[in-house]
Enzyme design. Structure first.
Site, mmCIF file in Angstrom:
data_model
loop_
_atom_site.group_PDB
_atom_site.id
_atom_site.type_symbol
_atom_site.label_atom_id
_atom_site.label_comp_id
_atom_site.label_asym_id
_atom_site.label_seq_id
_atom_site.Cartn_x
_atom_site.Cartn_y
_atom_site.Cartn_z
ATOM 1 N N ARG A 151 18.153 5.000 -1.194
ATOM 2 C CA ARG A 151 17.629 3.736 -1.686
ATOM 3 C C ARG A 151 18.450 2.559 -1.173
ATOM 4 N NH1 ARG A 151 17.889 -0.239 -5.455
ATOM 5 N NH2 ARG A 151 15.935 -0.835 -6.486
ATOM 6 N N GLU A 165 -10.364 -12.408 -7.542
ATOM 7 C CA GLU A 165 -11.060 -11.121 -7.546
ATOM 8 C C GLU A 165 -10.839 -10.459 -8.896
ATOM 9 O OE1 GLU A 165 -9.468 -8.687 -4.390
ATOM 10 O OE2 GLU A 165 -7.403 -9.293 -4.818
ATOM 11 N N TYR A 198 -2.187 1.858 0.966
ATOM 12 C CA TYR A 198 -3.079 2.974 0.695
ATOM 13 C C TYR A 198 -4.501 2.596 1.047
ATOM 14 C CZ TYR A 198 -4.958 0.790 -3.558
ATOM 15 O OH TYR A 198 -5.593 -0.055 -4.442
ATOM 16 N N ARG A 209 -8.731 -1.326 8.178
ATOM 17 C CA ARG A 209 -7.928 -2.041 7.176
ATOM 18 C C ARG A 209 -6.578 -1.366 6.993
ATOM 19 N NH1 ARG A 209 -10.447 -2.985 1.300
ATOM 20 N NH2 ARG A 209 -10.075 -0.748 1.194
ATOM 21 N N HIS A 267 17.376 -1.786 0.016
ATOM 22 C CA HIS A 267 16.265 -2.702 0.221
ATOM 23 C C HIS A 267 15.852 -2.875 1.685
ATOM 24 C CE1 HIS A 267 16.916 -3.648 -3.992
ATOM 25 N NE2 HIS A 267 15.816 -4.394 -3.979
ATOM 26 N N LYS A 320 -3.314 -4.011 1.287
ATOM 27 C CA LYS A 320 -3.616 -3.008 0.260
ATOM 28 C C LYS A 320 -2.349 -2.198 -0.008
ATOM 29 C CE LYS A 320 -7.426 0.076 -1.075
ATOM 30 N NZ LYS A 320 -7.975 -0.765 -2.160
#
Length: 285
Positions: free
Chosen positions: A102, A179, A34, A53, A104, A147
């Site tokens: 679903r 961080e 995101y 990014r 993996h 991210k």
């Protein structure tokens, strides 16, 4: 126009009415990335930095998102243009690996990534105030430079901060500061900005990137090297940086007073960042 606008793979509407298929991999694996920024005058701040990014995160996550940069910009602008006037809008856009049963392993090439967007009013933090922080061991996996939507350790850390009446949690691996739960953290010491290296242990924050550039513009040396909690506690100033808060100074960690020893450099950087934000989001006639 709507106060809060939602978007899912081309469909636009009021955020509260938008739905996501239960088969979207964002829901059962957090399988996506995101980005987020703030917009004033419907102009998103530092958008190209965020898109750089975004595409890097997609590459590292091996998500085959094929929408070109200019089309992404156009879709983000569609959402902003559908929002009611507000002093500032928070613009958030996740991209998941797509919708499929679903399992993996990655789905086949026929499954296309999903683009979600929303925009809603936000009040940006007042940089005249100072943050209260807590410290916690960093228990995240070693892909912090991506991210991703996988944020449970950060959610838990921020919850602990809220429970203690604080604003953020400083994370550390052993003695090394990494961080915060949803921000980067840097410190001023003896006229030098110290910030953790942009390795796999931190997110390469856009505001952090701008902070480093502003320091260099104003003759403040920058050291991108690891530093410890002891060094942080003894910093002249501690700066917590994020897209929605810009540059927030800290007043305490775990109830112990910190910072407050170099207000001149701190305010110089805060004012320079505010001016940069206002300049880049100004409507050009």
């Amino acid at each position: 126009m709507w106060k809060e606008v939602g978007y899912y793979n081309g469909k636009l509407g009021p955020l509260e009415e938008m739905t996501v298929p239960m088969g979207d991999r964002a829901l059962y694996f957090g399988d996506g990335i995101y980005e987020a920024t703030c917009a004033v005058n419907r102009v998103p701040f530092a958008l190209d930095d965020h898109l750089d990014r975004m595409y890097n995160s997609l590459r590292l996550m091996e998500i085959p998102f094929r929408m070109e940069r200019e089309q992404v910009k156009a879709e983000l602008q569609r959402v902003l243009d559908a929002a009611e006037d507000a002093p500032c809008l928070f613009l958030y856009w996740p991209i998941s690996r797509g919708v499929c049963p679903r399992s993996h392993p990655f789905p086949g090439a026929e499954v296309q990534p999903s683009l979600m967007i929303y925009a809603k009013p936000i009040t940006m933090k007042d940089m005249n105030k100072r943050y209260k922080l807590i410290s916690m061991e960093d228990i995240r996996f070693k892909l912090c430079n991506i991210k991703t939507l996988n944020l449970i350790p950060s959610v838990l850390a921020n919850q602990r901060a809220v429970e203690r009446g604080c604003d953020e949690a400083v994370l550390h691996r052993g003695s090394r500061v990494t961080e915060c739960a949803h921000s980067n953290i840097s410190m001023l010491k003896d006229g030098v900005l110290h910030t953790a290296p942009a390795d796999e242990l931190i997110l390469p924050g856009i505001t952090r990137k701008h902070l480093i550039a502003l320091c260099r513009e104003h003759g403040i040396p920058v050291a991108e090297t690891p530093y410890s909690m002891v060094e942080l506690m003894n910093a002249d100033e501690i700066i917590v940086s994020s897209s929605s808060a810009m540059l927030m100074a800290a007043e305490s960690i775990d109830g112990i007073p910190v910072g407050g020893k170099d207000p001149q450099r701190l305010h110089l950087l805060q004012n320079a960042y505010r001016e940069k934000f206002e300049r880049e989001t100004r409507v050009r006639g």
